[in-house]
Every structure is written in C-alpha cells, then in structure tokens.
Write a protein that holds these residues in place. Structure first.
Motif, PDB file in Angstrom:
ATOM      1  N   ASN A 423      30.660-106.942  65.217  1.00 49.20           N
ATOM      2  CA  ASN A 423      31.178-106.551  63.899  1.00 49.20           C
ATOM      3  C   ASN A 423      32.300-105.520  63.942  1.00 49.20           C
ATOM      4  N   ARG A 424      32.824-105.227  65.118  1.00 46.15           N
ATOM      5  CA  ARG A 424      33.929-104.278  65.324  1.00 46.15           C
ATOM      6  C   ARG A 424      33.542-102.822  65.173  1.00 46.15           C
ATOM      7  N   LEU A 425      32.449-102.519  64.452  1.00 42.34           N
ATOM      8  CA  LEU A 425      32.054-101.128  64.265  1.00 42.34           C
ATOM      9  C   LEU A 425      30.557-101.055  64.012  1.00 42.34           C
ATOM     10  N   ILE A 426      30.064 -99.829  64.025  1.00 42.19           N
ATOM     11  CA  ILE A 426      28.652 -99.592  63.722  1.00 42.19           C
ATOM     12  C   ILE A 426      28.546 -98.290  62.939  1.00 42.19           C
ATOM     13  N   THR A 427      27.653 -98.269  61.969  1.00 40.21           N
ATOM     14  CA  THR A 427      27.398 -97.057  61.188  1.00 40.21           C
ATOM     15  C   THR A 427      26.099 -96.425  61.656  1.00 40.21           C
ATOM     16  N   ARG A 443      22.225 -90.956  65.108  1.00 43.06           N
ATOM     17  CA  ARG A 443      23.507 -90.252  65.150  1.00 43.06           C
ATOM     18  C   ARG A 443      23.693 -89.547  66.503  1.00 43.06           C
ATOM     19  N   ALA A 444      22.613 -88.994  67.026  1.00 46.12           N
ATOM     20  CA  ALA A 444      22.702 -88.313  68.326  1.00 46.12           C
ATOM     21  C   ALA A 444      23.077 -89.291  69.431  1.00 46.12           C
ATOM     22  N   VAL A 445      22.521 -90.505  69.375  1.00 50.81           N
ATOM     23  CA  VAL A 445      22.858 -91.514  70.376  1.00 50.81           C
ATOM     24  C   VAL A 445      24.332 -91.894  70.268  1.00 50.81           C
ATOM     25  N   LEU A 446      24.804 -92.132  69.053  1.00 47.89           N
ATOM     26  CA  LEU A 446      26.198 -92.529  68.861  1.00 47.89           C
ATOM     27  C   LEU A 446      27.154 -91.418  69.292  1.00 47.89           C
ATOM     28  N   ASN A 447      26.805 -90.177  68.985  1.00 45.19           N
ATOM     29  CA  ASN A 447      27.662 -89.064  69.404  1.00 45.19           C
ATOM     30  C   ASN A 447      27.668 -88.921  70.924  1.00 45.19           C
ATOM     31  N   ARG A 448      26.526 -89.189  71.552  1.00 39.00           N
ATOM     32  CA  ARG A 448      26.494 -89.154  73.023  1.00 39.00           C
ATOM     33  C   ARG A 448      27.411 -90.226  73.608  1.00 39.00           C
ATOM     34  N   LEU A 449      27.383 -91.415  73.020  1.00 39.49           N
ATOM     35  CA  LEU A 449      28.263 -92.487  73.489  1.00 39.49           C
ATOM     36  C   LEU A 449      29.729 -92.127  73.261  1.00 39.49           C
ATOM     37  N   ALA A 450      29.995 -91.405  72.156  1.00 38.26           N
ATOM     38  CA  ALA A 450      31.369 -90.951  71.907  1.00 38.26           C
ATOM     39  C   ALA A 450      31.790 -89.927  72.960  1.00 38.26           C
ATOM     40  N   ASP A 451      30.896 -89.014  73.306  1.00 39.63           N
ATOM     41  CA  ASP A 451      31.187 -88.015  74.329  1.00 39.63           C
ATOM     42  C   ASP A 451      31.431 -88.657  75.689  1.00 39.63           C
ATOM     43  N   SER A 452      30.741 -89.770  75.949  1.00 40.71           N
ATOM     44  CA  SER A 452      30.886 -90.446  77.243  1.00 40.71           C
ATOM     45  C   SER A 452      32.138 -91.303  77.305  1.00 40.71           C
ATOM     46  N   LYS A 462      28.759 -88.985  55.973  1.00 35.36           N
ATOM     47  CA  LYS A 462      28.146 -90.270  55.652  1.00 35.36           C
ATOM     48  C   LYS A 462      29.102 -91.440  55.842  1.00 35.36           C
ATOM     49  N   GLY A 463      30.402 -91.166  55.785  1.00 32.22           N
ATOM     50  CA  GLY A 463      31.372 -92.237  55.932  1.00 32.22           C
ATOM     51  C   GLY A 463      31.767 -92.507  57.376  1.00 32.22           C
ATOM     52  N   ARG A 464      31.132 -91.840  58.323  1.00 28.87           N
ATOM     53  CA  ARG A 464      31.544 -91.983  59.719  1.00 28.87           C
ATOM     54  C   ARG A 464      31.153 -93.342  60.274  1.00 28.87           C
ATOM     55  N   THR A 465      32.063 -93.958  60.997  1.00 32.44           N
ATOM     56  CA  THR A 465      31.791 -95.202  61.711  1.00 32.44           C
ATOM     57  C   THR A 465      32.189 -95.021  63.173  1.00 32.44           C
ATOM     58  N   TYR A 466      31.722 -95.914  64.001  1.00 28.87           N
ATOM     59  CA  TYR A 466      32.017 -95.853  65.440  1.00 28.87           C
ATOM     60  C   TYR A 466      32.528 -97.213  65.894  1.00 28.87           C
ATOM     61  N   HIS A 467      33.580 -97.202  66.686  1.00 27.91           N
ATOM     62  CA  HIS A 467      34.086 -98.452  67.242  1.00 27.91           C
ATOM     63  C   HIS A 467      34.345 -98.255  68.727  1.00 27.91           C
ATOM     64  N   MET A 468      34.633 -99.351  69.409  1.00 27.07           N
ATOM     65  CA  MET A 468      34.819 -99.289  70.852  1.00 27.07           C
ATOM     66  C   MET A 468      36.054 -98.477  71.193  1.00 27.07           C
ATOM     67  N   SER A 469      35.964 -97.676  72.234  1.00 28.94           N
ATOM     68  CA  SER A 469      37.059 -96.783  72.606  1.00 28.94           C
ATOM     69  C   SER A 469      38.182 -97.551  73.285  1.00 28.94           C
ATOM     70  N   ALA A 470      39.350 -96.940  73.290  1.00 27.66           N
ATOM     71  CA  ALA A 470      40.493 -97.544  73.979  1.00 27.66           C
ATOM     72  C   ALA A 470      40.183 -97.716  75.456  1.00 27.66           C
ATOM     73  N   ALA A 471      39.492 -96.730  76.054  1.00 28.77           N
ATOM     74  CA  ALA A 471      39.155 -96.817  77.482  1.00 28.77           C
ATOM     75  C   ALA A 471      38.257 -98.019  77.765  1.00 28.77           C
ATOM     76  N   LEU A 472      37.287 -98.261  76.877  1.00 32.51           N
ATOM     77  CA  LEU A 472      36.388 -99.392  77.104  1.00 32.51           C
ATOM     78  C   LEU A 472      37.109-100.712  76.883  1.00 32.51           C
ATOM     79  N   CYS A 516      38.302 -94.581  52.262  1.00 35.07           N
ATOM     80  CA  CYS A 516      38.598 -95.226  53.548  1.00 35.07           C
ATOM     81  C   CYS A 516      37.588 -94.880  54.630  1.00 35.07           C
ATOM     82  N   ARG A 517      36.621 -94.018  54.295  1.00 36.32           N
ATOM     83  CA  ARG A 517      35.581 -93.611  55.247  1.00 36.32           C
ATOM     84  C   ARG A 517      36.209 -92.990  56.494  1.00 36.32           C
ATOM     85  N   ILE A 518      37.139 -92.044  56.257  1.00 35.44           N
ATOM     86  CA  ILE A 518      37.783 -91.317  57.340  1.00 35.44           C
ATOM     87  C   ILE A 518      37.658 -89.827  57.061  1.00 35.44           C
ATOM     88  N   ASP A 519      37.985 -88.995  58.056  1.00 32.95           N
ATOM     89  CA  ASP A 519      37.862 -87.561  57.835  1.00 32.95           C
ATOM     90  C   ASP A 519      39.057 -87.029  57.029  1.00 32.95           C
TER      91      ASP A 519
END
Length: 562
Positions: A423-427, A443-452, A462-472, A516-519
C-alpha cells in the motif's frame, strides 16, 4: 453502567454477549439465562426489555422494588459453581431495567438442578440458549482449560492396543530434535512421562491419539478423522481420509504437500535461494496446531486442502477461550489439550515456546509471500489459509541478504515491510492492527525502523505515516520508485491544498498540515512554494498568515495585462 451505555446495548440488539428478557421473568429462567451467558463469553442480561429492544420495564422482584443485592445472592445460590454477577437498576424512559453483568468463568457452569446451557448463534445469525450435551460440557471444559480431554482414561485400552510402529516413530522424531531424555524409556515409562498412563494403570485418550492402531482408534474414538485433498477447480485430484494416529498423519500430509509445492528462485550473491509456495516451517506448525488444538469431542475432520490458490488447514472446535483472530499473535499460549501439546514439543515437531503461529507467519513473510489468514474461522472451527500467489522476489532477496549479514528482522518488521510494499505506506493504527498491540507499542516499532533507515516518517502526530526509505529502495534496486512515490505525494498534496482553497477561500499552515498529513515545517515549505509559483497569495504575518488564490492583476494602461 450508565444510561448512555444502556442505550448503546439496546440499539445493538441481542448478540452473543447480550440477552433481553421480559420484565416478568421468573427466578429459574433468570438463573438459566445467566448460566447460558456464563458458558459463552460472559455478557449482559437486561431484564425489562422485549426481544426487539423496546423497554417495557422490569416488574418488582422483592415486594415493591427490586433489590440488586438479593438478585446477586439468588444467582450465586442457584448456580454451580457459584457465578458472582454484578447487578444494577437503571431508569430509562420512565421504566426500570435490571442490568446483570455476567463474568467470563473458568469452569463449566450449571444450575443447582443440574441444567447446563450454552450460548449459540442460529442459522439466521440470532443468539439462542441451548442445552449442553455431555460432549459439549467436556468440550467447553477443554476450551477454558478446566480439563484436558487427552488425559481422560479409557479403561478398556491396553498397551497391546497401541502400535509399536508409532511408538518407534515418536522416539525417532525425538532423537532428531526433541527430548532425548525419553529415548531409553520403556513403553510404559514413556507413556507415564507423557501423562498418558495414570497411576491407576489406565491409558488415556492421548495415548490413543498418538500411538493407537487403526482398529483401536475406530473402537474407542470414532470422532477422529484426518483428511487430505487436492483440488483443481471443483475436481478432486487426490483424497484420503480416516482415523490415523497423529504423528503418522502429520508426516504423511507434510510429504504430500511437499510433492505439490513448486518453487521460485532468487540469487543472493553466490547463493541461490528457493522460494517455495509454502515454507516447511509453515506447513509443520499449522498442521501440528490443527492436530494439537482441535476439539476431539466434536464430530468432524481435520482437513488439509491444497489448490492452485492456497493451502487450507481446518479443524473442528473454535479458538480456545481467550484467543481470537485479533490477539492470535500476542495471546499467551493456551492449548486446548496441554498434554498433547507437550508430547508434540517433546517429539520435536512443534515450537517449544508455544509460538508456532508466529513462526508460520515469519516463515511465509521471509519468502516474500503474504502471512497466513484466519479470516474464515468461526466459533466452531479454526481455518488457516496460506495463499499461493507469486512471491515478492525483491523483498525476499532483501530479507535473505540481511540474514547472511546476521541481521534479524522480527515478525513486526516483516509485517511492516509487506504492508508498505502493498500500500506504499503504513499508519500507526494499521500497524497496531497488524501487530495486535496497542498504538503506543506499534509507534515504537515504526520509529525504531525509521531510526534503522528502513522506513521514513512523514507527517506529525496522528497524521504521521511511514513509507519505505530511499536507502531501502536502493537496496531493492528501485530508486526510481522512491522518486515516483515522493513526486506523486508532492503533486497530490499540491492538488489537495488548491482544492481546499477553492472550496473554503483560504488555508492556514495548520490546516495544510492536517489536510496532507505532514508536519508543520513541511506544510510551510509547500505553501511557500505555491506562493512563489503564484498559485497562492499570502496575507497576514507569522501565525496570522493565510493563503488564498492570487488576485487578478489590474489592467495595463495600453490595454494589455501587467
């Protein structure tokens, strides 16, 4: 409970856990209704409500009123074991409703007159109370952990009725990865060690299930049936069914599925990695779970079915008490047949931690395939479905490559990556649903994946989403896809902002961030860019600034435009 909560129950109608009763119900019927709910999942009994949810009011039960303490005492005194309910009186629409909250019990409950009832759903989806037959009493006791049916004695069964081949099979399996301390025990000592030979010398149902001959199983446990079938459309290619001892059944069915389990392949460095449709771990854990956790008091077969679309493993008996599809991955292990589960662990054929389902999920996800689904399960059957579609080779290659470097991806990591690939992203809320945990843990798991560096976060709170990083994306060989994702998001966000302004006249930074669910910082950059491109005009300063459609330029003196 308050009036608002009561209105919610009334609006929802009768369900598996909500029962309506007329205001004139007598004591014996009241107690039976409590027993019925207690032998389900507990619930709420409302007295003074008709079947359609209309409040008619409860008649006074004690002189000119109803005393909640006396209702509680009535239920406790007329149930065995005593059920301790909560009782309150709530006035609604000028009428009194007696609200009795029935707890979930850890034992099978009856009236003091020996009447057992259970909650059920009829063919029209309506709740009902039915008498419990003897085998249903045993089944309920096993489901809530009050009795292990596999430890029930069969006085007529002797060691001579057991198969020496099956006893040897158990030892061979244990030697290959199980409990080696039992290898040198005699047959009698082995049965005692497994809990299948009582101090009175009687063998139990578990001994029959694991080591019984076909004849002895037919004689003493006719409910046992284990089947395998292969379908091509509606045509049956292969089918077998019968009363087979469990370890033999598992071995034979796994072998049959292996013969029908084609593989794709990927290259990881110098290694060629096979991607079968169904991982060996998945096969063994799901089939073993079906055999270990099924309800052996119920008629019906444990069936393994394979088609071009999926592998389906089904068995009689719903999930054990306290286990649902919503907590399957996180609920503490609660085997319906603990002695049988322990025997499978000691034979080395299932996970010793009791987390076989989790292992099955991980095994499929590592292959780049969807996790098993239990969506087709019902209160009376458990159905595990493993889809056989094409593997996501890029993701499978990434996981395999990470493994060669000693990087361990958890079940939650794999679920996240699969969801983003789909789905391109995950909430956070979707992650909590997938992980079967609360949003904070997700949220802790997703933030850990972001840190990695595996995912990137976008948006705020509440509007935060996560998508695959450029590195991945680069590691997957799909850098262009990352650019397309970001560009698509930018175009989409621009259009959303312009449409909002068209409809509402203007937009603030906070409104843009929420829309737009952005900061906030990114919303500012987006609005400034639209201003610089003359697509928006800023009025006001700092926090009071708003953005609106730019005004038309005044006419030029020579008739043209400025």
């Amino acid at each position: 409970m308050d009036v608002r909560a009561l209105r919610d129950l009334l609006a929802g109608g009768e369900t598996f856990t909500v029962e309506f009763k007329a205001g004139s119900i007598d004591d014996s019927k009241l107690v039976e209704a409590v027993v019925c709910l207690a032998n389900g999942r507990g619930g709420t009994l409302l007295i003074g409500v008709d079947d359609n949810g209309a409040v008619e009011g409860a008649a006074p039960r004690h002189d000119h009123e109803t005393d909640p303490r006396r209702v509680k005492a009535l239920v406790a005194n007329r149930t065995d074991p005593a059920v301790l309910v909560d009782c309150t009186i709530i006035e609604i629409d000028g009428c009194e409703v007696v609200v009795i909250v029935v707890p979930v019990t850890d034992r099978v409950v009856a009236t003091i007159n020996g009447r057992y009832l259970r909650r059920s759903i009829d063919i029209h989806g309506q709740p009902q109370c039915l008498p419990m037959r003897p085998h249903e009493v045993v089944s309920r006791a096993g489901s809530i952990g009050a009795q292990d049916y596999t430890r029930v004695a069969i006085p007529a069964l002797t060691i001579d009725d057991l198969s020496q081949v099956e006893l040897k099979r158990f030892r061979d399996l244990a030697r290959g990865g199980g409990d080696e301390t039992i290898l040198n025990l005699s047959n009698k000592e082995l049965l005692m060690a497994l809990g299948f030979l009582g101090m009175d010398g009687h063998l139990t149902v578990g001994a029959l299930l694991l080591f019984g001959s076909r004849k002895s199983i037919n004689d003493h446990l006719p409910a046992l049936e284990i089947g395998f079938q292969e379908l091509s459309g509606l045509d049956v290619r292969a089918r077998s069914s019968g009363p087979v001892p469990l370890l033999r059944a598992m071995t034979e069915i796994v072998d049959r599925v292996h013969a029908r389990n084609p593989e794709e392949e990927i290259d990881v460095g110098l290694l060629r990695i096979p991607l079968p449709r169904f991982a060996d771990t998945t096969l063994r854990e799901l089939i073993a779970n079906a055999l270990v956790h099924r309800d052996y008091t119920a008629l019906g077969a444990t069936v393994v079915e394979i088609t071009e679309e999926a592998l389906v493993v089904s068995n009689p008996g719903g999930f054990p008490e306290g286990v649902t599809m919503a907590n399957l991955l996180t609920s503490p292990p609660r085997p319906r047949n603990p002695a049988l589960a322990d025997a499978f662990k000691r034979a080395g054929v299932v996970d010793r931690t009791g987390r076989g389902v989790n292992r099955a999920f991980v095994a499929q996800l590592k292959l780049g395939r969807p996790a098993p689904s239990y969506e087709r399960s019902t209160p009376t059957s458990v159905v595990a479905r493993v889809y056989a579609g094409l593997a996501d080779k890029d993701l499978a290659g990434f996981v395999a490559e990470a493994g060669t470097r000693g990087e361990v991806l958890s079940l939650q990591d794999l679920l996240t990556l699969h969801e983003i690939r789909l789905n391109r992203l995950i909430t956070t809320s979707r992650a909590a649903e997938l992980f079967q945990v609360d949003p904070n843990e997700a949220r802790a798991v997703l933030n850990r994946l972001a840190d990695s560096g595996l995912v990137e976060a976008r948006g705020d709170r509440k509007g935060r989403t996560y998508h695959m990083s450029a590195a991945l994306y680069r590691r997957l060989g799909q850098s262009a896809q990352y650019v397309r994702v970001r560009e698509f998001d930018d175009i989409q966000q621009e259009q959303m902002v312009l449409t909002f302004v068209e409809r509402h006249g203007s937009i603030t930074r906070a409104e843009a961030a929420g829309l737009c669910r952005i900061d906030s910082a990114r919303a500012s950059r987006l609005l400034r860019r639209l201003r610089d491109e003359n697509k928006l005009q800023m009025v006001g300063k700092k926090r009071a600034s708003r953005y609106l459609r730019p005004a038309l330029s005044p006419p030029h003196p020579d008739g043209g435009s400025a």
